[in-house]
Design an enzyme around this catalytic site. Sequence first.
Site, PDB file in Angstrom:
ATOM      1  N   ASP A 179      12.822  44.950  10.065  1.00  0.00           N
ATOM      2  CA  ASP A 179      13.620  44.611   8.893  1.00  0.00           C
ATOM      3  C   ASP A 179      12.926  45.074   7.613  1.00  0.00           C
ATOM      4  OD1 ASP A 179      15.427  43.593   7.105  1.00  0.00           O
ATOM      5  OD2 ASP A 179      14.832  41.494   7.376  1.00  0.00           O
ATOM      6  N   ASP A 397      18.437  50.580   3.554  1.00  0.00           N
ATOM      7  CA  ASP A 397      18.305  49.420   4.437  1.00  0.00           C
ATOM      8  C   ASP A 397      18.321  49.813   5.905  1.00  0.00           C
ATOM      9  OD1 ASP A 397      18.105  46.632   4.948  1.00  0.00           O
ATOM     10  OD2 ASP A 397      20.264  46.523   5.278  1.00  0.00           O
TER      11      ASP A 397
END
Length: 524
Positions: A179, A397
Amino acid sequence: MEGNTGIRNWTCLMHRARQYELLLLHMTSRRSALLLASVMFLWVSCSLSPTTTHAQFLITPASAAKEPSWGDILMDSSASGLLALEVVHRDALNSPFSSTMRHGAATKEEVHRELEKRDQSRVFAIQKQLELKATAAAATTAPPSLTDPVKPGISAGSGEYFGTLQVGTPPKTILATLDTGSDVFWLQCEPCEECYQQIGPIFDPTQSSSYTALKCSSPECASLDTYQCGKVSGLCLYEVAYGDGSVTVGDFSQETITLTSTSSGNPFQIPQFAFGCGHMNNGNFGGSAGVLGLGRGKLSFPSQLQALGQQAAVSFMYCLTDRFSNPTANSHIVFGESASITPALGIQYTPLLQNPHLPAYYYVGLMGISVGLAVIQFPVSFYLVDAATGNGGVILDSGTSISQLTELAYISFRGAFQAATTHLQTAPGTALLDTCYTIVSGNMSTVAIPPVSFLFENKVSIRLPPNNVLMPVDSHGTYCLAFGINWTGNFSIIGNLQQQNFLIEYDLTNSRVGFLGADCAITQ
């Protein structure tokens, strides 16, 4: 990467952008200013030749592209000292997290619907984080402890790519969610007061000889955003809460982790790595053992490697395979000093931007998108963050698949793309994707689509491979433009679909990110 054409397009874009900005400065009517701001989003045709034909849009098959392979990059003699993790996508055929592996054969329609749901949960979580940050100054909450009740999570929405590493002594193999939007590395740990179901055994610190629980007085504990001291033990109790309500609470600890050396292929142990040993974990974390934070904070995975003396600079790079054309090929991520490798290969760097409200995330200056010979230029308010509110900006992202743009930006981009694809047969859209086509052959290399490029700050022009532009959504030959509107918040996201088959280097020491087209599926 684009040559002179990309440079001329860029010059045209900058010229038009400057014209609009000068006009805006002289606007006295608020209505006129708002009208002009909207016009700035309309795509600008910077024609470089009087005619444009479909032949100019023919895409070279990926196998014919002369790009460095991931294996060639790592075999470079200057790549010694890098540490690697093998990475698998959730929907890969060999992924233990895929619906195919867990529930039997899943249709392409089902897989795509689940992908869109995860994306929407992820975007919702980011927006919720912004809202919580905005109200944090007005509210004071007590730090959590292991005895505090855990709020039920809505949906973590995270978990697109998973990394394999080993933890403890003797080492135990775990799969953790990668992440780029969080900092802390944490795992579910025994004994579990409340744990979600994960694939594989939960880590038991009592079975590791190298495990140490950190004291509240440790510098690692002080680096946490939220922590509390054990009243009797004096141990550091941590909490990581996500924007959607998902949470992990437990002991902040140190442990030996094992990665793989790219030069020797042998295991490489790193002692005293700080991580969260979660005993109360609630939320839908997709069955992984925990989260490996790749963000920009002191406790993130790359920052700790540098602090522990394992690399000279805070940097990492990954290469995500095209999961549509290579559904069984794994991706890779490496940590270490890569500056001696990538410049000679022609990597392009653009500055990393910062959002003080979301400091872990990586923001970039996406100044425009080109479609064929047309350029859609964005105003400064699109790609710069409002420091007061945290709104605006573009996030690079790993946890979102489909890129999502603000409404006006997407409409302008979609209009340019549709104007260049009138020769294709249209098809019904999905919940998130509204520009779809029928490609009966199912072979993107046989279809004429316009080249699409991201235009970043520092005159960086990145041409996307065709599979990063159109994505299959069913088994009937329907392909959709892999971009959507972010209806949730006033920010944009470059998703991992648009990052496939690029070596992407995060150079935190110099606050920049690099892009290099590569064949990520080849590892030998």
